[in-house]
Design an enzyme around this catalytic site. Structure first.
Site, PDB file in Angstrom:
ATOM      1  CG  ASP A 205       4.493   0.261  -5.681  1.00  0.00           C
ATOM      2  OD1 ASP A 205       4.872   0.105  -6.861  1.00  0.00           O
ATOM      3  OD2 ASP A 205       4.254   1.377  -5.202  1.00  0.00           O
TER       4      ASP A 205
ATOM      5  CG  ASP B 185      -1.624  -0.837  -1.369  1.00  0.00           C
ATOM      6  OD1 ASP B 185      -0.522  -1.210  -1.818  1.00  0.00           O
ATOM      7  OD2 ASP B 185      -2.288   0.081  -1.878  1.00  0.00           O
TER       8      ASP B 185
END
Length: 390
Positions: free
Chosen positions: A174, A114
């Protein structure tokens, strides 16, 4: 006292860096009065390096606050940077720089994919408004850390290290959003390694993540020995074959962004195909804000997801700028208008650092359901800014 002194030093350094590198004087863009009235709530939220705002339970008034290692940590400073762009008021830029400073250490955190969400949504937004060499170095270092998770034989960056009882080498949709950090790191450094890895990851995702109807899986798990696909599944959707709404938005946003950097027509084709699946879905409500999963069997009683709509609206403004297809801008306009209404925009009686209500975080875990969540605000403002910049 030691903690107070350290916090004071971080704030002072952040403000110094912000003032030294300021080169951007944004025009004041048109923002509804009701939206602007909420901006002060973000500005006034207590500064705490260990408690970055993530979401809020309106029933209890309790905030969910996180450390910098959380995947959402970059969205709050990123939202402040965008408020600065919308208003031209220096106080938002200064506060954004303070919150940014708490995230810098994540450039060394190789335990997560992330990095783009955390670092690019904060430092990347800041870099758009000032030629800050420190921010550039943070982005490049973060990219160096992120690519340590790349497996050249699989052709993708590993997403999670957790849930090893379920997955060998999980790659989630994602993860497409983290590629922008890599593209920008190549532009900053001149090192094509980052861009090349981003392209390989996008190609692998394009090959394996999409169904025949152009919806996408949440998770594709790879075999670390054969390097082939082990299984396709979900972790946050209704079931393995359902269409998790935010996942579809990540896909369209990610492949539109990858087209911007590469001009690969395959990326554009997939972005359009999944966008059309989304906006024309038979389960899409009239106001354009999707249910959290298009195949939740409790529809129309399922929760909505404003964050999915905001992400998609931002993506579709960019997709319109490329294709000039009115359907994309029409949907984005509908979403911006709906989210700007009193049905979704928090009223001033709510004293919390958020703009929008009715997002769904993780339905399977019953976590952050029908609540204000920070990333909805971030992409909502981005959609407004992109629309006004056309």
């Amino acid at each position: 006292m030691k903690k107070f002194n350290s916090l004071f030093l971080i704030i002072a350094i952040a403000l110094f860096n912000s003032s030294c590198h300021a080169q951007y004087n944004p025009p004041s863009l048109i923002v509804k009065k009701e939206i602007k009235e909420r901006f002060q709530n973000l500005l006034d939220f207590p500064i705490d390096s260990m408690a970055i705002p993530r979401s809020m339970n309106l029933s209890t008034g309790v905030f969910k606050q996180v450390k910098s290692k959380d995947w959402t940590s970059g969205f709050f400073p990123g939202t402040l940077w965008q408020i600065y762009q919308l208003t031209g008021e220096e106080k938002y830029k200064e506060k954004a720089a303070v919150w940014n400073a708490f995230i810098e250490k994540e450039k060394y955190n190789g335990t997560t994919h992330d990095m783009g969400f955390k670092v690019y949504c904060s430092f990347g937004k800041g870099l758009a408004f000032q030629n800050n060499d420190k921010y550039k170095k943070i982005i490049v270092k973060s990219a160096q850390t992120l690519i340590t998770r790349f497996n050249s034989k699989i052709g993708a960056i590993r997403s999670w290290d957790h849930s090893k009882e379920l997955f060998d080498y999980p790659v989630i949709i994602d993860n497409m959003l983290n590629l922008e950090l890599l593209f920008e790191a190549s532009k900053i450094s001149g090192d094509a390694t980052f861009k090349n890895i981003a392209i390989q990851h996008a190609n692998t995702t394009l090959k394996n993540h999409f169904r025949k109807d152009n919806s996408c899986y949440h998770v594709v798990d790879y075999d670390t020995i054969s390097h082939g696909v082990r299984k396709k599944a979900t972790f946050q959707g209704f079931n393995d074959e359902s269409s998790w709404a935010r996942g579809q938005s990540w896909a369209v946003y990610g492949f539109t962004m990858c087209y911007r950097y590469t001009k690969n027509k395959g990326y554009l084709k997939q972005a359009e195909a999944t966008a059309n699946y989304y906006i024309n879905n038979k389960s899409m409500p009239e106001d354009g804000i999707p249910y959290w999963d298009f195949k939740d069997t409790s529809i129309p009683n399922a929760p909505r997801d404003a964050s999915s709509a905001a992400i998609m609206a931002s993506a579709l403004v960019e997709l319109y700028s490329i294709t000039k297809k009115d359907a994309y801008l029409k949907y984005a306009d509908k979403v911006i208008n709906t989210l700007s209404s009193d049905k979704y925009l928090l009223n001033n009686a709510v004293k919390g650092p958020f703009l929008l209500d009715h997002s769904t975080g993780n339905w399977p875990k019953k976590d952050e359901i029908d609540q204000p969540i920070v990333y909805a605000d971030y992409y909502y403002l981005e959609a407004i800014i992109r629309k006004q910049s056309l």
